[in-house]
Design an enzyme around this catalytic site. Structure first.
Site, PDB file in Angstrom:
ATOM      1  CB  ILE A   1      -1.903  -2.763  -4.637  1.00 32.86           C
ATOM      2  CG1 ILE A   1      -3.276  -2.093  -4.467  1.00 32.86           C
ATOM      3  CG2 ILE A   1      -0.858  -1.781  -5.176  1.00 32.86           C
ATOM      4  CD1 ILE A   1      -3.891  -1.490  -5.711  1.00 32.86           C
TER       5      ILE A   1
ATOM      6  CG  ASN B   1       0.446   3.124   3.247  1.00 30.66           C
ATOM      7  OD1 ASN B   1      -0.246   2.597   2.384  1.00 30.66           O
ATOM      8  ND2 ASN B   1       1.711   2.739   3.470  1.00 30.66           N
TER       9      ASN B   1
ATOM     10  N   GLY C   1       4.402   4.026   6.902  1.00 32.12           N
ATOM     11  CA  GLY C   1       4.735   2.926   5.987  1.00 32.12           C
ATOM     12  C   GLY C   1       5.081   3.441   4.602  1.00 32.12           C
TER      13      GLY C   1
ATOM     14  CE1 TYR D   1      -4.613  -5.951   5.771  1.00 30.01           C
ATOM     15  CE2 TYR D   1      -6.532  -6.557   4.461  1.00 30.01           C
ATOM     16  CZ  TYR D   1      -5.373  -5.825   4.622  1.00 30.01           C
ATOM     17  OH  TYR D   1      -4.966  -4.954   3.624  1.00 30.01           O
TER      18      TYR D   1
ATOM     19  CB  VAL E   1       2.570   4.005  13.297  1.00 30.25           C
ATOM     20  CG1 VAL E   1       3.529   4.992  12.666  1.00 30.25           C
ATOM     21  CG2 VAL E   1       2.228   2.869  12.348  1.00 30.25           C
TER      22      VAL E   1
HETATM   23  P1  NDP Z   1       3.855  -3.529   2.215  1.00 33.72           P
HETATM   24  O1  NDP Z   1       3.906  -4.749   3.064  1.00 33.72           O
HETATM   25  O2  NDP Z   1       4.447  -3.567   0.857  1.00 33.72           O
HETATM   26  O3  NDP Z   1       4.492  -2.272   3.017  1.00 33.72           O
HETATM   27  C1  NDP Z   1       4.083  -2.074   4.343  1.00 33.72           C
HETATM   28  C2  NDP Z   1       4.650  -0.768   4.856  1.00 33.72           C
HETATM   29  O4  NDP Z   1       4.158  -0.555   6.177  1.00 33.72           O
HETATM   30  C3  NDP Z   1       6.170  -0.746   4.953  1.00 33.72           C
HETATM   31  O5  NDP Z   1       6.616   0.567   4.668  1.00 33.72           O
HETATM   32  C4  NDP Z   1       6.420  -1.082   6.432  1.00 33.72           C
HETATM   33  O6  NDP Z   1       7.658  -0.558   6.934  1.00 33.72           O
HETATM   34  C5  NDP Z   1       5.264  -0.365   7.064  1.00 33.72           C
HETATM   35  N1  NDP Z   1       4.906  -0.868   8.393  1.00 33.72           N
HETATM   36  C6  NDP Z   1       4.425  -2.090   8.736  1.00 33.72           C
HETATM   37  N2  NDP Z   1       4.212  -2.147  10.061  1.00 33.72           N
HETATM   38  C7  NDP Z   1       4.553  -0.928  10.571  1.00 33.72           C
HETATM   39  C8  NDP Z   1       4.564  -0.370  11.868  1.00 33.72           C
HETATM   40  N3  NDP Z   1       4.167  -1.065  12.946  1.00 33.72           N
HETATM   41  N4  NDP Z   1       5.004   0.907  12.024  1.00 33.72           N
HETATM   42  C9  NDP Z   1       5.413   1.633  10.958  1.00 33.72           C
HETATM   43  N5  NDP Z   1       5.428   1.144   9.684  1.00 33.72           N
HETATM   44  C10 NDP Z   1       5.006  -0.117   9.507  1.00 33.72           C
HETATM   45  O7  NDP Z   1       2.306  -3.139   2.133  1.00 33.72           O
HETATM   46  P2  NDP Z   1       1.463  -2.390   0.986  1.00 33.72           P
HETATM   47  O8  NDP Z   1       2.219  -1.243   0.462  1.00 33.72           O
HETATM   48  O9  NDP Z   1       0.928  -3.410   0.070  1.00 33.72           O
HETATM   49  O10 NDP Z   1       0.222  -1.902   1.860  1.00 33.72           O
HETATM   50  C11 NDP Z   1       0.063  -0.565   2.310  1.00 33.72           C
HETATM   51  C12 NDP Z   1      -1.328  -0.421   2.865  1.00 33.72           C
HETATM   52  O11 NDP Z   1      -2.290  -0.759   1.856  1.00 33.72           O
HETATM   53  C13 NDP Z   1      -1.627  -1.343   4.054  1.00 33.72           C
HETATM   54  O12 NDP Z   1      -2.432  -0.675   4.991  1.00 33.72           O
HETATM   55  C14 NDP Z   1      -2.405  -2.487   3.406  1.00 33.72           C
HETATM   56  O13 NDP Z   1      -3.244  -3.148   4.331  1.00 33.72           O
HETATM   57  C15 NDP Z   1      -3.174  -1.741   2.344  1.00 33.72           C
HETATM   58  N6  NDP Z   1      -3.641  -2.588   1.252  1.00 33.72           N
HETATM   59  C16 NDP Z   1      -2.763  -3.263   0.450  1.00 33.72           C
HETATM   60  C17 NDP Z   1      -3.226  -4.048  -0.594  1.00 33.72           C
HETATM   61  C18 NDP Z   1      -2.338  -4.810  -1.519  1.00 33.72           C
HETATM   62  O14 NDP Z   1      -2.856  -5.606  -2.340  1.00 33.72           O
HETATM   63  N7  NDP Z   1      -1.028  -4.636  -1.478  1.00 33.72           N
HETATM   64  C19 NDP Z   1      -4.671  -4.164  -0.861  1.00 33.72           C
HETATM   65  C20 NDP Z   1      -5.497  -3.397   0.031  1.00 33.72           C
HETATM   66  C21 NDP Z   1      -4.986  -2.630   1.040  1.00 33.72           C
HETATM   67  P3  NDP Z   1       9.081  -1.393   6.771  1.00 33.72           P
HETATM   68  O15 NDP Z   1       9.455  -1.239   5.293  1.00 33.72           O
HETATM   69  O16 NDP Z   1      10.045  -0.733   7.662  1.00 33.72           O
HETATM   70  O17 NDP Z   1       8.772  -2.810   7.113  1.00 33.72           O
END
Ligand code: NDP
Length: 245
Positions: free
Chosen positions: A190, A91, A13, A157, A65
Site C-alpha cells: 500500500i 491499525n 495509528g 513482523y 498503544v
Molecule cells: P505508516 O507507517 O504510514 O503509519 C503508521 C501509523 O501507526 C501512524 O499513524 C503512527 O503514528 C502509528 N503508530 C506507530 N506506532 C504506534 C504506537 N506505538 N502507538 C500508536 N500509534 C502508533 O503505516 P501504514 O499506514 O502503511 O500501515 C498501517 C498498518 O497497515 C500497519 O499495521 C501495517 O503493518 C499494515 N500494513 C501496511 C502495508 C503497507 O504496504 N503500507 C502492507 C500491509 C500491512 P505517528 O504518525 O504518530 O507516528
C-alpha cells in the site's frame, strides 16, 4: 451502538497512511472517530480538522498503544469526549527492516508489542462496553507478510502479523454470541510511508492488477466489515492478486 445512536470508532495509528484513510471513511459514514497517534500530533490534528470540515465528530488521541497504562487512559479520555467505543480498528504498526543477522531482541519485542500486543490491549479495554450493548466490531490490520514472510522486513513482523490473525480467530469465536464480530484485513503493498521503501524497490511491478494499493482500498474493506454482521473470524486479503488465500 452508542447512546447517541451515532457509532463511535477508535482507529489506532489514524494520523496517516492506511489508518487516516480508514478514519476518514468511517467519518463519511457518520461515525464519530477517535484518531490515535503516537507522536505526529499535527498529522492527527489535520485528520480531525478534515472530519470537522465535513460536519463530522472526531478527536485526536495520543497514546503508545503498546503500553497498557497509555491505552487505559486513552480509552477513558475518548469515553469522556465522545462516548463508549463501538468500532475498534487495530491499525497501528511498525515495520523494522533489519535482516537476519542484524535484528535485535529489542527489535523483536518492540515489533510484537506495537503490532500484536496493542491489539490485545485495545480490544480488552473496549470489550466490556461492546458486550454490554451486544454490538461491536473489531477489525485488525494484518499484512500479506503474515503468509509470504516479507523478506525485506524483519522476521518479527511476519510473526506479529500471523499472531494478529490467530488473535482475530480466538476473539471471534468467543465474542460471536455477544454480537461482536472480529475480523482482520491483510493488505498487500500500500502506498504509505511504510510501503515506500518497497515501492521504491520496484515491488509494484510484480502485483498482478498492475498497481500499488491505496489506503482507500483498505478503508472500503473495513467499511464492509463494519456493516456486515455475518462475517467473523476471517482475514480478508486485499492485495491486488499478489497472493490467493
Ligand atoms: P505508516 O507507517 O504510514 O503509519 C503508521 C501509523 O501507526 C501512524 O499513524 C503512527 O503514528 C502509528 N503508530 C506507530 N506506532 C504506534 C504506537 N506505538 N502507538 C500508536 N500509534 C502508533 O503505516 P501504514 O499506514 O502503511 O500501515 C498501517 C498498518 O497497515 C500497519 O499495521 C501495517 O503493518 C499494515 N500494513 C501496511 C502495508 C503497507 O504496504 N503500507 C502492507 C500491509 C500491512 P505517528 O504518525 O504518530 O507516528
Amino acid at each position: 451502538m452508542s447512546e447517541s445512536n451515532q457509532p463511535i470508532a477508535l482507529v489506532t495509528g489514524g494520523s496517516r497512511g492506511i489508518g487516516k484513510a480508514i478514519a476518514l471513511a468511517l467519518a463519511n459514514l457518520g461515525v464519530s472517530v477517535a484518531v490515535n497517534y503516537r507522536e505526529r500530533a499535527e498529522e492527527a490534528a489535520s485528520v480531525v480538522e478534515a472530519i470537522h470540515r465535513n460536519g463530522g465528530r472526531a478527536v485526536a488521541s495520543a497514546a503508545d498503544v503498546s503500553v497498557a497504562s497509555s491505552v487505559q487512559s486513552m480509552i477513558a479520555t475518548i469515553e469522556a469526549q465522545l462516548g463508549s467505543i463501538d468500532i475498534l480498528v487495530n491499525n497501528a504498526g511498525i515495520a523494522i527492516t533489519r535482516g537476519l543477522d542484524d535484528i535485535t531482541e529489542d527489535d523483536f519485542d518492540r515489533t510484537i508489542a506495537v503490532n500484536l500486543k496493542s491489539a490485545f490491549l485495545c480490544t480488552q479495554a473496549v470489550l466490556p462496553h461492546m458486550r454490554a450493548r451486544r454490538w461491536g466490531r473489531v477489525i485488525n490490520i494484518s499484512s500479506i507478510g503474515a503468509r509470504i514472510g516479507a523478506r525485506s522486513i524483519s522476521v518479527a513482523y511476519g510473526a506479529a502479523k500471523a499472531g494478529i490473525e490467530g488473535l482475530t480467530r480466538a476473539y471471534a469465536l468467543r465474542l460471536a454470541p455477544d454480537g461482536v464480530t472480529v475480523n482482520a484485513v491483510a493488505p498487500g503493498l500500500i502506498d504509505t510511508e511504510m510501503g515506500k521503501p518497497l515501492i521504491d524497490a520496484g515491488i509494484a511491478a510484480h502485483i498482478p492488477v498492475g498497481r500499488v494499493g491505496t489506503g482507500d482500498d483498505i478503508a472500503q474493506t473495513v467499511l464492509l466489515l463494519v456493516q456486515n454482521g455475518f462475517i467473523t473470524g476471517q482475514t480478508l486479503a486485499v492485495n491486488g492478486g499478489s497472493l490467493f488465500s
